[in-house]
Write a protein that holds these residues in place. Structure first.
Motif, PDB file in Angstrom:
ATOM      1  N   THR A 112      32.341  35.500  19.092  1.00 55.31           N
ATOM      2  CA  THR A 112      33.580  34.998  19.696  1.00 55.31           C
ATOM      3  C   THR A 112      33.369  34.903  21.202  1.00 55.31           C
ATOM      4  O   THR A 112      32.564  35.658  21.761  1.00 55.31           O
ATOM      5  CB  THR A 112      34.750  35.980  19.476  1.00 55.31           C
ATOM      6  OG1 THR A 112      34.426  37.200  20.158  1.00 55.31           O
ATOM      7  CG2 THR A 112      34.959  36.294  18.007  1.00 55.31           C
ATOM      8  N   PRO A 113      34.112  34.021  21.888  1.00 60.73           N
ATOM      9  CA  PRO A 113      33.954  33.930  23.344  1.00 60.73           C
ATOM     10  C   PRO A 113      34.189  35.276  24.032  1.00 60.73           C
ATOM     11  O   PRO A 113      33.538  35.595  25.026  1.00 60.73           O
ATOM     12  CB  PRO A 113      35.036  32.926  23.748  1.00 60.73           C
ATOM     13  CG  PRO A 113      35.275  32.100  22.527  1.00 60.73           C
ATOM     14  CD  PRO A 113      35.039  33.011  21.356  1.00 60.73           C
ATOM     15  N   GLU A 114      35.118  36.074  23.479  1.00 59.34           N
ATOM     16  CA  GLU A 114      35.427  37.370  24.129  1.00 59.34           C
ATOM     17  C   GLU A 114      34.188  38.253  24.224  1.00 59.34           C
ATOM     18  O   GLU A 114      34.048  39.032  25.155  1.00 59.34           O
ATOM     19  CB  GLU A 114      36.535  38.109  23.360  1.00 59.34           C
ATOM     20  CG  GLU A 114      37.911  37.475  23.462  1.00 59.34           C
ATOM     21  CD  GLU A 114      38.128  36.352  22.438  1.00 59.34           C
ATOM     22  OE1 GLU A 114      37.158  35.976  21.729  1.00 59.34           O
ATOM     23  OE2 GLU A 114      39.268  35.854  22.349  1.00 59.34           O
ATOM     24  N   SER A 156      38.126  43.538  17.274  1.00 58.36           N
ATOM     25  CA  SER A 156      39.312  42.802  16.808  1.00 58.36           C
ATOM     26  C   SER A 156      40.192  43.761  16.000  1.00 58.36           C
ATOM     27  O   SER A 156      39.720  44.809  15.558  1.00 58.36           O
ATOM     28  CB  SER A 156      38.890  41.632  15.928  1.00 58.36           C
ATOM     29  OG  SER A 156      38.369  42.144  14.716  1.00 58.36           O
ATOM     30  N   SER A 157      41.443  43.382  15.763  1.00 56.52           N
ATOM     31  CA  SER A 157      42.337  44.294  15.036  1.00 56.52           C
ATOM     32  C   SER A 157      41.833  44.524  13.617  1.00 56.52           C
ATOM     33  O   SER A 157      41.915  45.629  13.098  1.00 56.52           O
ATOM     34  CB  SER A 157      43.768  43.757  15.042  1.00 56.52           C
ATOM     35  OG  SER A 157      43.791  42.477  14.450  1.00 56.52           O
ATOM     36  N   SER A 158      41.292  43.492  13.007  1.00 57.84           N
ATOM     37  CA  SER A 158      40.884  43.698  11.615  1.00 57.84           C
ATOM     38  C   SER A 158      39.636  44.591  11.545  1.00 57.84           C
ATOM     39  O   SER A 158      39.553  45.498  10.719  1.00 57.84           O
ATOM     40  CB  SER A 158      40.710  42.347  10.906  1.00 57.84           C
ATOM     41  OG  SER A 158      39.372  42.057  10.717  1.00 57.84           O
ATOM     42  N   LEU A 159      38.679  44.388  12.436  1.00 53.30           N
ATOM     43  CA  LEU A 159      37.512  45.273  12.449  1.00 53.30           C
ATOM     44  C   LEU A 159      37.941  46.703  12.799  1.00 53.30           C
ATOM     45  O   LEU A 159      37.445  47.674  12.229  1.00 53.30           O
ATOM     46  CB  LEU A 159      36.468  44.772  13.457  1.00 53.30           C
ATOM     47  CG  LEU A 159      35.719  43.497  13.073  1.00 53.30           C
ATOM     48  CD1 LEU A 159      34.936  42.941  14.257  1.00 53.30           C
ATOM     49  CD2 LEU A 159      34.760  43.767  11.909  1.00 53.30           C
ATOM     50  N   ILE A 180      40.995  42.177  20.804  1.00 57.53           N
ATOM     51  CA  ILE A 180      41.046  40.816  21.370  1.00 57.53           C
ATOM     52  C   ILE A 180      42.241  40.016  20.853  1.00 57.53           C
ATOM     53  O   ILE A 180      42.587  38.991  21.419  1.00 57.53           O
ATOM     54  CB  ILE A 180      39.741  40.015  21.093  1.00 57.53           C
ATOM     55  CG1 ILE A 180      39.495  39.856  19.595  1.00 57.53           C
ATOM     56  CG2 ILE A 180      38.548  40.656  21.765  1.00 57.53           C
ATOM     57  CD1 ILE A 180      38.421  38.824  19.279  1.00 57.53           C
ATOM     58  N   ASP A 181      42.872  40.486  19.759  1.00 58.88           N
ATOM     59  CA  ASP A 181      43.899  39.632  19.159  1.00 58.88           C
ATOM     60  C   ASP A 181      45.255  40.296  19.003  1.00 58.88           C
ATOM     61  O   ASP A 181      46.210  39.632  18.593  1.00 58.88           O
ATOM     62  CB  ASP A 181      43.406  39.143  17.789  1.00 58.88           C
ATOM     63  CG  ASP A 181      42.923  40.285  16.906  1.00 58.88           C
ATOM     64  OD1 ASP A 181      42.760  41.414  17.418  1.00 58.88           O
ATOM     65  OD2 ASP A 181      42.702  40.054  15.714  1.00 58.88           O
ATOM     66  N   SER A 189      45.684  45.736  24.545  1.00 57.86           N
ATOM     67  CA  SER A 189      45.547  44.312  24.225  1.00 57.86           C
ATOM     68  C   SER A 189      44.678  43.628  25.287  1.00 57.86           C
ATOM     69  O   SER A 189      44.942  43.740  26.493  1.00 57.86           O
ATOM     70  CB  SER A 189      46.935  43.677  24.166  1.00 57.86           C
ATOM     71  OG  SER A 189      46.896  42.383  24.694  1.00 57.86           O
ATOM     72  N   TYR A 190      43.681  42.932  24.842  1.00 53.69           N
ATOM     73  CA  TYR A 190      42.796  42.174  25.726  1.00 53.69           C
ATOM     74  C   TYR A 190      43.619  41.189  26.544  1.00 53.69           C
ATOM     75  O   TYR A 190      43.459  41.074  27.765  1.00 53.69           O
ATOM     76  CB  TYR A 190      41.771  41.441  24.842  1.00 53.69           C
ATOM     77  CG  TYR A 190      40.874  40.437  25.536  1.00 53.69           C
ATOM     78  CD1 TYR A 190      39.729  40.839  26.205  1.00 53.69           C
ATOM     79  CD2 TYR A 190      41.160  39.071  25.465  1.00 53.69           C
ATOM     80  CE1 TYR A 190      38.894  39.910  26.812  1.00 53.69           C
ATOM     81  CE2 TYR A 190      40.328  38.134  26.078  1.00 53.69           C
ATOM     82  CZ  TYR A 190      39.199  38.562  26.742  1.00 53.69           C
ATOM     83  OH  TYR A 190      38.378  37.640  27.336  1.00 53.69           O
TER      84      TYR A 190
END
Ligand code: ATP
Ligand code: MG
Length: 581
Positions: A112-114, A156-159, A180-181, A189-190
């Motif tokens: 991901t770009p992040e 990420s939230s899911s990971l 990131i999301d 929060s990113y």
């Protein structure tokens, strides 16, 4: 080769960054290579300064640095200026939440770009960046964060929910988790952090020897090691990117390695940006049609990939590429595992140029041995040492490490330490680190051979080499011979103990789609191997599998085949991705 192809390839050679390997070797010095860097006042430097700010200072801010392709195929571009602003925001965000210079910032993200913003923002802030492969489960994530003393994690939230939340209580040093999301209870929060952070950040000027990166090895041979790299490594990233990958400013470049591994950082972030290319980053997993589309539609000039991916393309068949000719493509390279001669030749047939194999390790931080754009490629050889790198074939015994004098002798591939991207240690494993050095050599743990033209040939990892009836047999040679057979798509070869001859050679063979295993085919493969290798080296046993066990970075895990064969403990399998079937 047709006349047209010969003409194209000779033009490519003479226009290469390094048109004359011997001349470059004679004049190259690391201090001179360091002079090519931008640098910072008082002899300081920072990888992020070389990768981003330099280009803006030199007027290239509007060039696309990163073109990200989402899984759905949407393209998002980031110019060097945009990347500068975003990475500054990230560096400021780290400061705002109290992450300091020298503290470890981990990422657990897909392409991901992040991830790119976080990696470079972390370096700007003078913190240490450590990527984790996003497909790891909770246990390998926890052990790697413990080893490195992670202070912050971006994911990420899911990971986070699936892999980190359950182990967070075991990681008291982990102060901050950035998602990131989304924002969950115990995370940040990113988006909010980035919104509140200024676009300007004064990049931390670093000493050459200050730590920049922490990388974990692939775990092919055992428990993964935490490898420490310093900011000065960028001297080697820059030089090797130009010499071994033939990268030039403005090139469109695609490195398919996941950024969770060292290739995805050294040549998937640092080298290309320092040189000033446009990087293609594809969020999706391997898909043959998609890959050919990217090479074609993005007009990729330089492509860096790995043997597993090449074998998968070969498996998908030639028809798929019959109508394409990739006019922009100038150079193709491969790393990570031995590249079978068959794959090099296939590259020539399909793309009109060979894959250029190169060799290095997490420990070496950058490419050490390579086939160069200006050089004849001998299919199956890793090529020659980079200018600035002294390699040797070394025999190690009780009296020390001695360079082999006999031509074509097989010995441990060794390097004279002293290049900038050499590891500075295995984190918390000083004894294991010191064991890598003997009599002025760094011992790689791989066995190789050098031919009379100075080309190096990979034989096998020292743990994988087979001793049979007085012969030393490298699994790679046997695997490559079997790979030549049109029915075969992948092979893993191991030695199994035998009272009479010491060890016998056993091959695990995966077949092309639509081909059924049979005793007849087994006999045919045995016959082919005997003809190619002679009866002493050819496998005594061949078994069929639909899949071989592989690490998450795509390497065949021979040690696992062997442990299972001998009913021994499987050891650390945290990096096992696809298992035997
Ligand atoms: P671990 O050290 O944890 O067992 P690993 O050695 O697979 O894992 P990496 O540092 O990712 O971890 O891989 C480096 C190794 O990969 C090399 O030592 C070599 O065995 C293999 N390798 C890399 N490139 C090549 C190549 N071109 N040809 C043959 N082998 C290669
Ligand atoms: Mg290794």
């Amino acid at each position: 080769m047709s006349n047209d192809l010969i003409a194209k390839s000779s033009a490519r050679r003479s226009a290469a960054n390094m048109p004359d390997y011997e001349a470059a070797r004679a004049t190259f010095t690391w201090p001179a290579a360091k002079q090519l860097l931008n640098g910072m006042p008082d002899g300081k430097l920072n990888i992020a300064n070389e990768a981003i700010e330099k280009h803006i200072q030199q007027g290239r801010g509007d060039q696309i640095a990163l073109r990200w392709i989402s899984k759905a195929g949407e393209r998002v571009d980031f110019t060097y200026s945009q990347l500068d602003a975003l990475t500054s925001k990230f560096a400021n965000s780290l400061r705002n939440i109290g992450v300091e210079k020298g503290e470890r910032v981990y990422s657990l993200l897909g392409r991901t770009p992040e991830l790119y913003i976080a990696a470079l923002g972390t370096l700007k802030a003078g913190s240490v960046y450590c990527p984790l492969f996003s497909a790891f489960g909770p246990e390998p994530i926890q052990s790697r964060m413990e080893i490195g003393g992670a202070k912050a994690l971006i994911t990420s939230s899911s990971l986070y929910r699936r892999k980190v939340k359950g182990i967070r209580a075991n990681l008291p040093e982990l102060r901050e988790v950035i998602l990131i999301d989304k924002e969950l209870d115990d995370t940040r929060s990113y988006e909010t952090l980035m919104e509140g952070a200024p676009e300007v950040f004064e990049t931390e000027p670093m000493q050459a020897e200050e730590t920049a990166l922490l990388h974990f090895t692939s775990g092919t041979t055992g428990k993964p090691k935490g490898v420490v790299h310093v900011h000065e490594a960028v001297v080697a990233h820059n030089a090797t990117g130009r010499l071994a990958l033939d990268l030039r400013p403005g090139d469109i470049y695609w490195c398919t390695a996941d950024p969770g591994w060292v290739t995805g950082t050294s040549y998937g972030i640092i080298a290309p940006l320092v040189i000033g290319v446009t990087m293609i980053v594809d969020a999706a997993d391997f898909d043959a049609v998609r890959w050919y589309d990217i090479l074609d539609q993005e007009a990729v000039n330089v492509w860096y990939t790995a043997p597993t991916a090449i074998r998968m393309l070969m498996k998908a068949g030639r028809d798929m590429v019959a109508e394409r000719d990739f006019p922009a493509l100038r150079f193709m390279a491969s790393v990570g595992e031995p590249l079978n001669p068959e794959a090099v030749i296939w590259g020539n047939d399909v793309f009109g140029m060979p894959f250029h194999d190169n060799w290095w390790q997490t420990e070496t931080g950058g490419i050490m041995i390579a086939n160069y754009a200006s050089m004849d490629v001998k299919p199956g050889s890793m090529g020659k040492p980079l200018p600035g790198i002294e390699a040797g074939i070394v025999e190690v015994d009780e009296t020390g490490a001695h360079e082999a004098t006999k031509p074509l002798a097989v010995g441990e591939l060794a390097l004279r330490p002293g290049w900038p991207s050499m590891m500075r240690g295995y984190l918390h494993e000083q004894a294991r680190y010191e064991k890598c050095f003997k009599d002025g050599w760094y011992l790689s743990g791989d066995l190789a051979m050098r031919d009379s033209d100075g080309y190096y040939w990979f034989v096998g990892r020292s743990d994988d080499v087979i001793k049979s009836a007085g012969h030393l047999i490298g699994p790679f040679e046997v695997e490559s011979a079997l790979m030549e057979h049109p029915a075969v798509t992948e092979v893993g070869v191991i030695g199994i103990p035998d009272e009479t001859v010491g060890e016998i050679v056993k091959a695990y063979v995966a077949l092309k789609p639509g081909i059924e295993p049979s005793d007849e085919l087994r006999l045919e493969l045995t016959g082919h191997a005997r003809k190619r290798l002679g009866p002493a080296v050819a496998p005594k046993e061949i078994v069929f599998r639909t899949n071989l066990p592989k690490t998450r970075s795509g390497k065949i895990m021979r040690r696992l085949l062997k442990a299972r064969e001998l009913r021994l403990p499987e050891g650390d399998i945290s990096t096992l991705e696809s298992d035997e079937k």
